[in-house]
Motif scaffolding. Structure first.
Motif, mmCIF file in Angstrom:
data_model
loop_
_atom_site.group_PDB
_atom_site.id
_atom_site.type_symbol
_atom_site.label_atom_id
_atom_site.label_comp_id
_atom_site.label_asym_id
_atom_site.label_seq_id
_atom_site.Cartn_x
_atom_site.Cartn_y
_atom_site.Cartn_z
ATOM 1 N N GLU A 2 86.870 37.908 -54.844
ATOM 2 C CA GLU A 2 87.051 36.953 -53.743
ATOM 3 C C GLU A 2 87.669 35.649 -54.247
ATOM 4 O OE1 GLU A 2 84.394 34.764 -50.232
ATOM 5 O OE2 GLU A 2 83.424 35.912 -51.835
ATOM 6 N N GLU A 3 87.208 35.181 -55.400
ATOM 7 C CA GLU A 3 87.760 33.961 -55.978
ATOM 8 C C GLU A 3 89.221 34.134 -56.360
ATOM 9 O OE1 GLU A 3 84.418 31.421 -58.222
ATOM 10 O OE2 GLU A 3 84.658 33.443 -59.006
ATOM 11 N N MET A 4 89.567 35.284 -56.925
ATOM 12 C CA MET A 4 90.952 35.516 -57.313
ATOM 13 C C MET A 4 91.851 35.608 -56.084
ATOM 14 S SD MET A 4 90.926 37.884 -60.739
ATOM 15 C CE MET A 4 90.393 39.395 -59.935
ATOM 16 N N ASP A 5 91.357 36.229 -55.013
ATOM 17 C CA ASP A 5 92.139 36.301 -53.770
ATOM 18 C C ASP A 5 92.401 34.905 -53.223
ATOM 19 O OD1 ASP A 5 92.155 39.053 -53.940
ATOM 20 O OD2 ASP A 5 90.502 39.337 -52.517
ATOM 21 N N LYS A 6 91.368 34.057 -53.247
ATOM 22 C CA LYS A 6 91.522 32.691 -52.758
ATOM 23 C C LYS A 6 92.478 31.906 -53.646
ATOM 24 C CE LYS A 6 88.994 28.459 -51.613
ATOM 25 N NZ LYS A 6 89.859 28.215 -50.440
ATOM 26 N N PHE A 7 92.365 32.100 -54.951
ATOM 27 C CA PHE A 7 93.271 31.436 -55.880
ATOM 28 C C PHE A 7 94.718 31.772 -55.554
ATOM 29 C CE2 PHE A 7 95.899 32.098 -59.671
ATOM 30 C CZ PHE A 7 95.991 30.804 -60.147
ATOM 31 N N MET A 8 95.018 33.044 -55.340
ATOM 32 C CA MET A 8 96.386 33.465 -55.057
ATOM 33 C C MET A 8 96.898 32.841 -53.761
ATOM 34 S SD MET A 8 97.661 35.289 -57.488
ATOM 35 C CE MET A 8 99.093 35.895 -56.573
ATOM 36 N N SER A 9 96.108 32.901 -52.706
ATOM 37 C CA SER A 9 96.557 32.377 -51.422
ATOM 38 C C SER A 9 96.731 30.860 -51.470
ATOM 39 C CB SER A 9 95.576 32.771 -50.310
ATOM 40 O OG SER A 9 94.292 32.232 -50.551
ATOM 41 N N ASP A 10 95.775 30.163 -52.117
ATOM 42 C CA ASP A 10 95.865 28.706 -52.203
ATOM 43 C C ASP A 10 97.033 28.261 -53.086
ATOM 44 O OD1 ASP A 10 93.743 28.503 -50.537
ATOM 45 O OD2 ASP A 10 92.304 27.811 -52.041
ATOM 46 N N MET A 11 97.222 28.938 -54.217
ATOM 47 C CA MET A 11 98.298 28.558 -55.114
ATOM 48 C C MET A 11 99.660 28.804 -54.471
ATOM 49 S SD MET A 11 97.344 27.051 -57.820
ATOM 50 C CE MET A 11 99.010 27.040 -58.457
ATOM 51 N N GLU A 12 99.820 29.894 -53.761
ATOM 52 C CA GLU A 12 101.093 30.161 -53.093
ATOM 53 C C GLU A 12 101.381 29.098 -52.038
ATOM 54 O OE1 GLU A 12 100.824 34.198 -51.758
ATOM 55 O OE2 GLU A 12 101.725 34.972 -53.600
ATOM 56 N N ARG A 13 100.340 28.682 -51.341
ATOM 57 C CA ARG A 13 100.523 27.633 -50.336
ATOM 58 C C ARG A 13 100.941 26.318 -50.987
ATOM 59 N NH1 ARG A 13 97.013 23.924 -49.288
ATOM 60 N NH2 ARG A 13 95.295 25.146 -50.178
ATOM 61 N N VAL A 14 100.243 25.919 -52.052
ATOM 62 C CA VAL A 14 100.550 24.662 -52.727
ATOM 63 C C VAL A 14 101.943 24.700 -53.354
ATOM 64 C CG1 VAL A 14 99.941 23.192 -54.679
ATOM 65 C CG2 VAL A 14 98.169 24.021 -53.142
ATOM 66 N N CYS A 15 102.277 25.824 -53.983
ATOM 67 C CA CYS A 15 103.575 25.924 -54.663
ATOM 68 C C CYS A 15 104.735 25.876 -53.680
ATOM 69 C CB CYS A 15 103.636 27.203 -55.498
ATOM 70 S SG CYS A 15 102.618 27.119 -56.988
ATOM 71 N N ALA A 64 93.718 20.804 -59.539
ATOM 72 C CA ALA A 64 94.381 20.382 -60.772
ATOM 73 C C ALA A 64 95.878 20.233 -60.565
ATOM 74 C CB ALA A 64 94.107 21.381 -61.893
ATOM 75 N N VAL A 65 96.485 21.190 -59.869
ATOM 76 C CA VAL A 65 97.924 21.128 -59.620
ATOM 77 C C VAL A 65 98.263 19.955 -58.716
ATOM 78 C CG1 VAL A 65 99.888 22.314 -58.561
ATOM 79 C CG2 VAL A 65 98.277 23.590 -59.967
ATOM 80 N N VAL A 66 97.521 19.792 -57.638
ATOM 81 C CA VAL A 66 97.774 18.701 -56.704
ATOM 82 C C VAL A 66 97.595 17.354 -57.391
ATOM 83 C CG1 VAL A 66 96.993 17.572 -54.597
ATOM 84 C CG2 VAL A 66 97.162 20.050 -54.674
ATOM 85 N N GLU A 124 104.644 19.422 -63.175
ATOM 86 C CA GLU A 124 103.674 20.513 -63.162
ATOM 87 C C GLU A 124 104.421 21.816 -62.943
ATOM 88 O OE1 GLU A 124 100.997 22.322 -64.015
ATOM 89 O OE2 GLU A 124 99.938 20.499 -63.478
ATOM 90 N N ASN A 125 103.938 22.862 -63.530
ATOM 91 C CA ASN A 125 104.578 24.160 -63.375
ATOM 92 C C ASN A 125 103.558 25.262 -63.568
ATOM 93 O OD1 ASN A 125 104.664 25.011 -66.367
ATOM 94 N ND2 ASN A 125 105.621 22.995 -66.397
ATOM 95 N N MET A 126 103.929 26.460 -63.182
ATOM 96 C CA MET A 126 103.015 27.589 -63.249
ATOM 97 C C MET A 126 102.736 28.038 -64.675
ATOM 98 S SD MET A 126 101.565 28.501 -60.493
ATOM 99 C CE MET A 126 100.928 30.061 -61.134
ATOM 100 N N LEU A 127 103.589 27.669 -65.630
ATOM 101 C CA LEU A 127 103.285 27.979 -67.022
ATOM 102 C C LEU A 127 101.985 27.307 -67.433
ATOM 103 C CD1 LEU A 127 106.608 28.099 -66.891
ATOM 104 C CD2 LEU A 127 106.371 28.219 -69.361
ATOM 105 N N GLU A 128 101.829 26.047 -67.017
ATOM 106 C CA GLU A 128 100.622 25.312 -67.368
ATOM 107 C C GLU A 128 99.404 25.878 -66.650
ATOM 108 O OE1 GLU A 128 101.344 21.206 -66.659
ATOM 109 O OE2 GLU A 128 103.129 21.149 -67.923
ATOM 110 N N VAL A 132 104.673 24.165 -50.818
ATOM 111 C CA VAL A 132 104.736 22.800 -50.301
ATOM 112 C C VAL A 132 105.181 21.820 -51.385
ATOM 113 C CG1 VAL A 132 103.399 20.898 -49.329
ATOM 114 C CG2 VAL A 132 102.991 23.243 -48.547
ATOM 115 N N LYS A 133 104.607 21.943 -52.582
ATOM 116 C CA LYS A 133 104.863 20.996 -53.658
ATOM 117 C C LYS A 133 106.054 21.378 -54.531
ATOM 118 C CE LYS A 133 101.404 18.102 -53.045
ATOM 119 N NZ LYS A 133 101.599 16.646 -52.874
ATOM 120 N N ARG A 134 106.596 22.567 -54.319
ATOM 121 C CA ARG A 134 107.728 23.056 -55.123
ATOM 122 C C ARG A 134 107.394 23.052 -56.613
ATOM 123 N NH1 ARG A 134 112.241 23.595 -52.199
ATOM 124 N NH2 ARG A 134 113.523 23.610 -54.070
ATOM 125 N N VAL A 135 106.225 23.567 -56.942
ATOM 126 C CA VAL A 135 105.817 23.728 -58.337
ATOM 127 C C VAL A 135 106.726 24.758 -59.000
ATOM 128 C CG1 VAL A 135 103.949 24.445 -59.856
ATOM 129 C CG2 VAL A 135 103.448 23.107 -57.813
#
Length: 243
Positions: free
Chosen positions: A42-55, A9-11, A20-24, A57-60
């Motif tokens: 496990e899903e929450m751990d993946k969410f955190m790692s993936d979101m940190e990576r995207v943010c 969704a963020v990408v 796009e921002n983390m508020l949304e 790179v994308k400067r969210v």
């Protein structure tokens, strides 16, 4: 997976040029993800790692501590079984230096409701709000009135569009003046509500959507408190500024 859904969704919004921002992202967790299911650890751990990576790179834009703190405070009064798990995830977001930012980096500005100005062009559909704010780049200012900006809201049958006004003609007789150093890309707008719970306790929370009606007890009353803007000044050495 929660992580895959949220990251996509963020990408997607980034690739189409939408801000796009983390508020949304937090709002999506409140209004959709945790309403439809309860993610596993496990899903929450993946969410955190993936979101940190995207943010990174994308400067969210990061979510302000004040914003996420008000959400957590309200959720502590929830009657839903998975509220504690959501609070745990939001707390992890707040603790992440990539996903959230402290008060000194996100200055919270409250709209000056006493100086709300209606446009002559269809005031029922369009109006503007005045904010007093001096950007760190401005330095000494000798212009009359206060430094600030105006956000114009246009409402149609489906959406509300928000625009940062840079045209000086809009600032006539408002008591504020505009500096070109301001950027809408550094802003996140949101609203604050004061909630009265069935037991009489009061709590403030933030929202765009109506997530609070899902998570909090029935018969919770809500009162609109005000519009706010979180202005990201992370690139400048500043101290916290009170609204």
């Amino acid at each position: 997976w929660l992580g895959e859904k949220m990251v996509k969704a963020v990408v997607s919004t980034q690739s189409t040029g939408k801000t796009e921002n983390m508020l949304e992202v937090v709002e999506m967790l409140l209004r959709r993800v945790f309403v439809e299911s309860t993610p596993s650890q496990e899903e929450m751990d993946k969410f955190m790692s993936d979101m940190e990576r995207v943010c990174e790179v994308k400067r969210v834009k990061r979510v302000p501590w004040q914003f996420i703190g008000l959400v957590i405070s309200a959720l502590k009064n929830s009657t839903k079984d998975n509220a504690e798990r959501l609070i745990t995830l939001l707390t992890r977001i707040k603790q992440s230096k990539v996903l959230s930012s402290p008060c000194r980096e996100n200055i919270i500005i409250r709209v000056d409701r006493e100086e709300e100005v209606e446009l002559e062009v269809d005031p029922e559909e369009e109006y503007k709000d005045i904010y007093h704010f001096k950007h760190p780049l401005v330095g000494k200012c000798a212009e009359p009135g206060q430094c600030g900006f105006i956000i114009r809201y246009h409402r149609d049958s489906v959406n509300i569009t928000l625009d940062l006004i840079s045209d000086n003609s809009y600032y006539e007789n408002t008591g504020v003046h505009y500096h070109n150093v301001l950027s809408h890309r550094d802003m996140c707008e949101y609203v604050v509500f004061t909630l009265t719970l069935p037991n009489g306790a009061k709590v403030k929370t933030v929202a765009w959507g109506r997530w609070r009606l899902w998570w909090l007890p029935e018969n919770t009353r809500q009162e609109f408190e005000g519009w706010y803007v979180a202005y990201n000044v992370a690139n400048y050495m500043v101290t916290k500024s009170e609204p």
